[in-house]
Motif scaffolding. Sequence first.
Motif, PDB file in Angstrom:
ATOM      1  N   VAL A  24      88.671   8.354  17.739  1.00  0.00           N
ATOM      2  CA  VAL A  24      89.727   7.498  17.642  1.00  0.00           C
ATOM      3  C   VAL A  24      89.992   7.614  15.806  1.00  0.00           C
ATOM      4  O   VAL A  24      89.432   8.013  14.931  1.00  0.00           O
ATOM      5  CB  VAL A  24      89.361   6.022  17.893  1.00  0.00           C
ATOM      6  CG1 VAL A  24      89.149   5.815  19.356  1.00  0.00           C
ATOM      7  CG2 VAL A  24      88.049   5.737  17.011  1.00  0.00           C
ATOM      8  N   CYS A  25      91.125   6.881  15.719  1.00  0.00           N
ATOM      9  CA  CYS A  25      91.750   6.729  14.023  1.00  0.00           C
ATOM     10  C   CYS A  25      91.073   5.597  13.452  1.00  0.00           C
ATOM     11  O   CYS A  25      90.691   4.687  13.973  1.00  0.00           O
ATOM     12  CB  CYS A  25      93.053   6.707  14.153  1.00  0.00           C
ATOM     13  SG  CYS A  25      93.936   8.017  14.989  1.00  0.00           S
ATOM     14  N   ASP A  26      90.818   5.819  12.200  1.00  0.00           N
ATOM     15  CA  ASP A  26      90.459   4.929  11.316  1.00  0.00           C
ATOM     16  C   ASP A  26      91.644   4.118  10.790  1.00  0.00           C
ATOM     17  O   ASP A  26      92.711   4.511  11.136  1.00  0.00           O
ATOM     18  CB  ASP A  26      89.703   5.425  10.094  1.00  0.00           C
ATOM     19  CG  ASP A  26      88.658   4.393   9.590  1.00  0.00           C
ATOM     20  OD1 ASP A  26      88.792   3.366  10.025  1.00  0.00           O
ATOM     21  OD2 ASP A  26      87.898   4.888   8.341  1.00  0.00           O
ATOM     22  N   PHE A  50      82.257   9.679  11.800  1.00  0.00           N
ATOM     23  CA  PHE A  50      81.234   8.855  11.867  1.00  0.00           C
ATOM     24  C   PHE A  50      81.423   8.134  13.048  1.00  0.00           C
ATOM     25  O   PHE A  50      82.107   7.992  13.730  1.00  0.00           O
ATOM     26  CB  PHE A  50      81.122   7.830  10.550  1.00  0.00           C
ATOM     27  CG  PHE A  50      82.326   7.134  10.340  1.00  0.00           C
ATOM     28  CD1 PHE A  50      82.290   5.740  10.792  1.00  0.00           C
ATOM     29  CD2 PHE A  50      83.269   7.630   9.713  1.00  0.00           C
ATOM     30  CE1 PHE A  50      83.565   4.966  10.768  1.00  0.00           C
ATOM     31  CE2 PHE A  50      84.556   6.862   9.373  1.00  0.00           C
ATOM     32  CZ  PHE A  50      84.481   5.271  10.003  1.00  0.00           C
ATOM     33  N   ILE A  51      80.066   7.312  13.501  1.00  0.00           N
ATOM     34  CA  ILE A  51      80.319   6.706  14.831  1.00  0.00           C
ATOM     35  C   ILE A  51      80.870   4.935  14.444  1.00  0.00           C
ATOM     36  O   ILE A  51      80.645   4.644  13.301  1.00  0.00           O
ATOM     37  CB  ILE A  51      78.737   6.290  15.117  1.00  0.00           C
ATOM     38  CG1 ILE A  51      78.342   7.818  15.529  1.00  0.00           C
ATOM     39  CG2 ILE A  51      78.835   5.398  16.366  1.00  0.00           C
ATOM     40  CD1 ILE A  51      79.069   8.590  16.768  1.00  0.00           C
ATOM     41  N   GLY A  63      83.174  -2.432  22.819  1.00  0.00           N
ATOM     42  CA  GLY A  63      81.844  -2.304  22.673  1.00  0.00           C
ATOM     43  C   GLY A  63      81.846  -0.729  22.828  1.00  0.00           C
ATOM     44  O   GLY A  63      80.610  -0.211  22.855  1.00  0.00           O
ATOM     45  N   GLU A  64      82.837   0.065  23.224  1.00  0.00           N
ATOM     46  CA  GLU A  64      82.696   1.731  23.501  1.00  0.00           C
ATOM     47  C   GLU A  64      82.293   2.086  22.165  1.00  0.00           C
ATOM     48  O   GLU A  64      82.720   2.236  21.229  1.00  0.00           O
ATOM     49  CB  GLU A  64      84.030   2.029  23.974  1.00  0.00           C
ATOM     50  CG  GLU A  64      83.921   3.579  24.153  1.00  0.00           C
ATOM     51  CD  GLU A  64      85.194   4.241  24.509  1.00  0.00           C
ATOM     52  OE1 GLU A  64      85.367   5.442  24.840  1.00  0.00           O
ATOM     53  OE2 GLU A  64      86.380   3.268  24.414  1.00  0.00           O
TER      54      GLU A  64
END
Length: 603
Positions: free
Chosen positions: A67-69, A224-225, A231-232
């Motif tokens: 995903v994007c930040d 990074f995580i 919650g995924e």
Amino acid sequence: MAGLQADRDILAGLAEAHRDEVEFDKQQLAFDKKLLESTTSQEHELDGIHDGLEFPTPEERATLRRVCDAVPWPAYLIAFCELAERFSYYGSTVVFTNYIQQPLPANSRTGADVKQAGALGLGQRASTGIGTFNTFWVYVIPLFGAYIADTRWGRFKTTAVAVGVALVGHVLLIISSVPGVIEHTNGSLACFIIAIIIMGVGTGGFKANVSPLVAEQYRRTKPFIGHTKSGERVIVDPMMTISRVYMYFYLFTNVGSLIGQISMAYSEKYVGFWLAYTLPTIVFGLCPFVLYFGRNLYNTTPPQGSVLAQSLRIWRQAMKGRWSWNPVTTWRNMNLPDFWDSAKPSHYSDATRPRWMSFDDEWVDEVKRGFKACSVFMWYPIYWLTYNQLNNNLTSQAATMETHGVPNDVLSNLDPFALIICIPICDQFIYPALRRAGINFSPLKRITLGFFAGSAAMIWSAVLQHYIYKKSPCGNYAATCADENGDPIVSPINVWAQTGSYVLIALSEIFASITGLEYAFTKAPKNMRSLVMSVYLFMNAIASALGEAFVSLSSDPLLVWNYGVMAVLAFIAGCIFWIQYRELDKQEDALNNLAVGHLEEKH
């Protein structure tokens, strides 16, 4: 006997090429493995940017959704400057075609006319030629702007100075169109040419540096995580975030160009060219204030010296022993996975290492990646040839159709309008859906699709031009068709039939143009970003120079051939592009995660 000897040489060359291909495949596998292993190194060093973050394991890299930040808000301030600059640039240039091509209407001292605005009356070929020169000029100057930024001023200061220079050009543009000057064709043309040259210097310096500057506001470089609201567990990918930055940067670009083009097209039609050049100047005047008041918020990179000579020296070192009389062998040697190893300091002992090698192995890897990006850009002139039809020939085409009171140069705004709609759709829906489906719509795939969309746009234009000729009372001379009173006679086709061309061009921009900005930034070493970005922009200048060769096709009765040739060129280029770079596409993730290299300047 000479023929037999030539045949033996050819067979020997083919056999050598086959052996090289087998060796290439073996080395490619080893190289890919080495790249993947190198991406995990130095990931956990404390740098003040990634501290406290959890990094994904190799297994998570392969399985978790990306995903994007969030986009940092200083990037939006810089994007606003781009909006104002594009408002001024496109707001001014959208009326260039009518200003140059159409004559000054009778009894007009401003060029305004509800039927057809005009000023200089130099014809379509002159309009296309001057417009092509302007495009060439503003995309040559970025090379100079990049050099100044990298060696002297840095990107932020260079951008600010470029804004001031461009404002001077805008003022001269206003002078060329005021009553009392516009009636004198030679004087108005001279002032106009000087204005676009000065504007080009400012615009080129701005474009070379504002694109990397906006992306530099996002500082993270390592995946990074993170966790979604549901919650995924996901991977927050900086490369995807940079892609989003450029998507919305381009959105701001087209908001500015859309408003500028529509308002200025009506300004020239109902008030005059002086207003069409004054309003963009006023909007552009907001840029210095935004840059000044946000100067302490921006993440800026100081000048680090020109690394072009050092990069070329690295390439020359890597080429030693790779040359062959057989061009196939030379080409394959240049594309071997170990091509750059001989230019790395680790390849030498302390006693044998050349003194000019003031860098580490990682910087060589970054330079290699930058060269690969520049080789990708070599295909872009063909794409820009198709895009540039929007700026001149499609505007002229609209003038030969039923506009029902709509200025012919308003239709080009279908392109930014389509972009404003399609960019959020792609970012919020299409791209995430492809990722959820496990489809890797990588940058090189997007660029390839951009070529095909550009080709489709030209096919649409060619078919439409055919029907314009078919229905025009003057046949294949629709652009100069007029009645006994000199009033233009247009083909009985609604001008909105051009919609397909503009929408397809807009889609091609999303896939090729935006991705090109992203590719230039992410693949360049940190101290070469302005340089690589300027190389990408320079491809538009090359396209404009190539476009001069097609000027003879840009008038009746050859316009169908003009669009047809562009369509064929874009399609063939897209096919060859994918064949050439499909292997590089497989290395995308590894190239994005190379360790940061270091270069020490020798004084």
